[in-house]
Design an enzyme around this catalytic site. Structure first.
Site, mmCIF file in Angstrom:
data_model
loop_
_atom_site.group_PDB
_atom_site.id
_atom_site.type_symbol
_atom_site.label_atom_id
_atom_site.label_comp_id
_atom_site.label_asym_id
_atom_site.label_seq_id
_atom_site.Cartn_x
_atom_site.Cartn_y
_atom_site.Cartn_z
ATOM 1 N N LYS A 95 0.796 -1.159 0.176
ATOM 2 C CA LYS A 95 -0.052 0.010 -0.113
ATOM 3 C C LYS A 95 0.594 1.211 0.046
ATOM 4 O O LYS A 95 0.484 2.472 -0.679
ATOM 5 C CB LYS A 95 -0.956 -0.159 1.146
ATOM 6 N N GLU A 117 -10.641 6.903 4.589
ATOM 7 C CA GLU A 117 -11.330 5.856 5.636
ATOM 8 C C GLU A 117 -10.093 4.746 5.582
ATOM 9 O O GLU A 117 -9.377 4.739 4.810
ATOM 10 C CB GLU A 117 -12.671 5.365 5.088
ATOM 11 N N SER A 384 1.732 -9.635 -1.090
ATOM 12 C CA SER A 384 1.479 -8.230 -0.713
ATOM 13 C C SER A 384 1.802 -7.743 0.568
ATOM 14 O O SER A 384 2.043 -6.527 0.446
ATOM 15 C CB SER A 384 -0.223 -8.251 -0.961
HETATM 16 C C1 PLP Z 1 -4.974 -4.104 1.820
HETATM 17 C C2 PLP Z 1 -4.294 -5.394 1.371
HETATM 18 C C3 PLP Z 1 -4.820 -6.116 0.316
HETATM 19 C C4 PLP Z 1 -6.036 -5.853 -0.370
HETATM 20 O O1 PLP Z 1 -5.943 -4.703 -1.316
HETATM 21 P P1 PLP Z 1 -5.721 -4.665 -2.881
HETATM 22 O O2 PLP Z 1 -6.168 -3.407 -3.215
HETATM 23 O O3 PLP Z 1 -6.642 -5.856 -3.294
HETATM 24 O O4 PLP Z 1 -4.649 -5.033 -3.153
HETATM 25 C C5 PLP Z 1 -3.952 -6.925 0.114
HETATM 26 N N1 PLP Z 1 -2.918 -7.357 0.676
HETATM 27 C C6 PLP Z 1 -2.496 -6.741 1.960
HETATM 28 C C7 PLP Z 1 -1.351 -7.119 2.742
HETATM 29 C C8 PLP Z 1 -3.169 -5.549 2.177
HETATM 30 O O5 PLP Z 1 -2.664 -4.933 3.103
#
Ligand code: PLP
Length: 400
Positions: A95, A117, A384
């Site tokens: 993010k 938010e 992610s």
């Molecule tokens: C917020 C988040 C997601 C989901 O958000 P996407 O917009 O679908 O990528 C996925 N993995 C992590 C670690 C997150 O913090």
């Protein structure tokens, strides 16, 4: 020969095929167009690109590595699994990539406050971090129920200096936080900017957030080539709103031989109401200023969705994913809460990497798929985020 030839998307009105657009009141449309114009200006400015690049390198710690998960691959006895390590970024997830971009844009436009938010607090922490760095006031709206559940993230946001606004109306969760943040934003949309947390919302946000995240795929494609001398057979990422997935997928869209798979949460099962598989079971509709697939109740309200990973429980999904699904360029599959927990524990104990529950959905898919393939095949998973935030929850759940 390539059967897919994707040029720039979306079109100038913000459409990916029939999806996306700006389903908002006319006065907001003018403001969104202004944001789009400013974004198109700065993305071409060397000063902006240089500053963003410097921050991604020296502050976030990019490029994030690609890691060959040898022990996991050997254990499954099929395809070789590789991980793109977004969990190693500063703040522990992807993010930060788009929050930095949004904060720099806000500063360039002379905005006096960034508003957003947050549900589980992941977007809130990344944005508060970026705003502290860039030096711009930040206000995050969060449901009281979530505030009580997500203590560490709440504390971090406070330490980072953002104004945290508790929301007690309605069910005091994410949807009410969106409403509350939006009310604040509408008080002065000329001077404030609403920083969206994924590739969702009205144009230009799906485009902008995707562009800021596409550094993931640009790095990954080159890194994989350098390592393996070819492209991966499969690439995969979890899909909530869809930003980490678009970040990985974008650079590979014209590579016909690369099969691209987005993984949605099947929660407690696709035959129960407790899932969040928007592209799998939703239908084209409208939500939060865009046209996209939506999970709706019979009377057209957004469904109260569920996933063990709070970052994935959203009843809409980014418009570009909807378009790529319709074209058949990206396949969307699911992983359940149970498969996710199993992947979380397996990756932790076989590789010493504790993944976020969100990312564990993509790991679960890769584990399932790898077993149907041979070691000549490769799967690249976007990891992610890291799972520190989920450790206590999982330990409780499994009675550890
Ligand atoms: C917020 C988040 C997601 C989901 O958000 P996407 O917009 O679908 O990528 C996925 N993995 C992590 C670690 C997150 O913090």
């Amino acid at each position: 020969m390539s059967s897919f030839d994707f040029g720039p998307m979306p079109d100038t009105a913000g459409f990916f095929g029939q999806f996306g657009g700006q389903i908002i009141p006319p006065e907001l449309k003018a403001i969104m167009d202004e944001i789009d114009q400013a974004y198109e200006e700065i993305r071409k400015m060397p000063e902006f690109q240089n500053e963003l690049q410097m921050l991604l390198t020296d502050y976030v710690g990019r490029p994030s590595p690609i890691y060959y998960a040898r022990r996991l691959s050997d254990k499954l006895g099929g395809a070789k699994i590789f991980l793109k390590r977004e969990d190693l970024n500063h703040t522990g997830a992807h993010k930060i990539n788009h929050c930095l971009g949004e904060a720099l844009l806000a500063k360039y436009m002379g905005k006096t406050k960034v508003i957003a938010e947050t549900g589980a607090g992941q977007h809130g922490v990344a944005l508060a971090t970026a705003c502290a760095l860039v030096g711009i006031p930040c206000e995050i709206h969060m449901g009281q129920v979530d505030i009580e559940k997500e203590h560490p993230n709440v504390t971090k946001m406070k330490i980072l200096g953002c104004k945290l606004v508790p929301v007690t109306q309605g069910t005091a969760t994410l949807k009410d936080a969106v409403d509350s943040a939006f009310v604040e934003y509408l008080k002065d949309p000329v001077n404030y900017i609403y920083a969206i947390g994924s590739v969702v919302g009205p144009h230009p946000f799906p485009k902008m957030v995707r562009d800021f995240q596409s550094v993931i795929g640009k790095e990954a494609r080159q890194q994989f080539m350098d390592k393996e001398g070819k492209l991966p057979d499969f690439i995969t990422a979890c899909v909530g709103g869809g930003s980490n997935a678009m970040g990985l997928f974008t650079e590979f869209l014209n590579d016909d031989d690369v099969t691209i798979v987005g993984v949605e949460p099947a929660g407690k099962g696709l035959d129960t109401p407790d899932h969040s598989a928007t592209l799998t079971l939703g239908k084209p509709s409208e939500i939060h200023g865009m046209k996209c697939y939506v999970l709706e109740t019979d009377n057209g309200e957004p469904m109260p969705v569920h996933s063990i990973a709070s970052g994935l429980d959203y009843p809409g999904v980014g418009p570009q994913h909807c378009y790529l699904k319709e074209l058949g360029r990206v396949q969307y599959d699911t992983a359940s809460d149970e498969e996710c927990l199993n992947a979380f524990m397996t990756l932790s104990q076989v590789e010493g990497i504790i993944p976020a529950l969100e990312s564990s959905h993509a790991v679960a898919w890769a584990m399932r798929k790898a077993q149907t393939l041979t070691p000549e095949h490769t799967i690249l998973v976007n990891l992610s985020g890291r799972g520190d935030k989920d450790a206590d929850y999982v330990a409780n759940k499994l009675g550890l």
